[in-house]
Design an enzyme around this catalytic site. Structure first.
Site, short mmCIF file in Angstrom:
data_model
loop_
_atom_site.label_atom_id
_atom_site.label_comp_id
_atom_site.label_asym_id
_atom_site.label_seq_id
_atom_site.Cartn_x
_atom_site.Cartn_y
_atom_site.Cartn_z
N HIS A 178 0.85 -1.20 0.00
CA HIS A 178 0.00 0.00 0.00
C HIS A 178 0.89 1.25 0.00
O HIS A 178 1.43 1.65 1.02
CB HIS A 178 -0.91 -0.01 1.23
N TYR A 183 -0.98 7.15 3.42
CA TYR A 183 -0.39 6.28 4.43
C TYR A 183 1.14 6.37 4.34
O TYR A 183 1.68 7.19 3.61
CB TYR A 183 -0.96 4.87 4.31
N ARG A 330 -16.69 0.18 -4.48
CA ARG A 330 -18.08 0.47 -4.12
C ARG A 330 -19.06 -0.47 -4.79
O ARG A 330 -20.09 -0.84 -4.21
CB ARG A 330 -18.42 1.92 -4.49
#
Length: 362
Positions: A178, A183, A330
């Site tokens: 990631h 992050y 989604r």
């Protein structure tokens, strides 16, 4: 003659063959305790595999206890986490699906509150929120990080490698590093969040050093025949602010470097590095970023993501050679059978798990 749409043609990278080009994007569920997966994860991930998803990437799994986004994040920072993950992997494989996990450290976005779960104050770790530069909080409601020392940086590099070992013990077909959404890795890459003056800050080469060291460590600790995915944010969306930021041109450059370092698949998202971002989201709004990487880095497999809402739209992206794979987030939350619906939209007989075979129809 009917030709099978690209979206439902198998795709092979290294020893991983995905039955179709649809990925379930990693989505945090805040349903863990002490990093352990729960029955919710088995049922949630299992539902996607029952309904035809080609490859499911499990949500951000912290490589260190203090690298969780919230106290509800799953983890791969303890050997004891492996058995729960393996139970999910085995179920997905039994349905003919493939599965990976996202290796993550939340950096300055750590110790956040969960979306719906109430945690006790004692479960947070404000004094152990870390980032490349001290004091630069992600936003007004998050704790300011302390600056990582050089020794701590190396410890975290090793933590990514140890997490890769655990992911392999759980049977994961791939791991995704990631490097997106503000992050830790993204916060090293972007000059918005990285103000270091040592060899981890300043030039693009220096800001990318941590990422490249993580890739090297993961590659050394994950079977060579299994592919590695990297997820990145292509832009910080802060063009309205003064000063340097993270943009697509730098994303293309690091795509070339990470390909040489051992990344097989490049997953292109965007944003998430500061609350000051301004995003205009619309169907397929991130696809042009994926296209730029694909055009400029031959041989690197590229994943497009971002409000891709149906099979026709996804097929168009592939037909126009803007990406090699499509990640859906989604859409799967709305309907775990998104892949089956996409198949029907493209004129195919939807392939359920064998136990559901009696309901197959065009």
């Amino acid at each position: 003659d009917f030709k099978v749409p690209l979206l439902f043609q198998p795709f092979t990278v290294k020893n991983l063959t995905i039955p179709n080009r649809i990925l379930v994007a990693p989505m945090c569920m805040d349903s863990s305790q002490d990093g352990f997966v729960s029955d919710f994860h088995l049922v949630s991930i299992g539902a996607y595999s029952l309904h035809g998803a080609g490859l499911t990437i499990m949500e951000a799994a912290a490589v260190a206890e203090f690298g969780r986004i919230t106290p509800g994040d799953i983890g791969v920072y303890r050997d004891e986490h492996v058995s729960g993950l393996k139970r999910i992997v085995d179920f997905v494989h039994a349905q003919g699906g493939k599965i990976g996990i996202q290796l993550a450290h939340a950096g300055r976005k750590a110790s956040d509150t969960a979306g719906y779960t109430q945690h006790e104050q004692s479960e947070f770790w404000p004094e152990n929120v870390v980032g490349p530069t001290g004091g630069l909080a992600w936003g007004k409601d998050l704790f300011p990080p302390r600056e990582l020392t050089l020794d701590e940086i190396q410890d975290l590099v090793k933590a990514f490698g140890a997490a890769a070992v655990r992911a392999n013990k759980a049977g994961m077909d791939t791991v995704e590093i990631h490097g997106a959404h503000g992050y830790l890795i993204h916060s090293f890459l972007s000059p918005v969040s990285n103000k270091r003056t040592d060899h981890y800050g300043g030039s693009l080469e220096n800001r990318a050093r941590f990422l490249l060291e993580v890739i090297k460590e993961v590659r050394a600790n994950f079977p060579a025949e299994k592919p590695i995915i990297l997820r990145v944010s292509a832009t910080d969306y802060v063009q309205h602010l003064e000063g340097p930021s993270w943009e697509i041109e730098q994303t293309v450059q690091i795509a070339k470097w990470v390909k040489d370092a051992g990344v097989d698949v490049f997953h292109v998202s965007s944003g998430g590095n500061t609350y000051q971002q301004k995003i205009k989201a619309f169907p397929g709004y991130q696809v042009p970023f994926a296209e730029q990487v694909k055009r400029n880095v031959p041989g690197l497999h590229v994943v497009a993501v971002g409000l891709i809402n149906d099979g026709v739209q996804a097929e168009k992206v592939l037909q126009e050679e803007k990406a090699d794979l499509i990640a859906i987030g989604r859409g799967f939350l709305r309907d775990p059978s998104f892949a089956l619906q996409a198949a029907r939209q493209l004129g195919l007989v939807a392939k359920h798990t064998q136990q559901y075979g009696g309901v197959q129809r065009t």
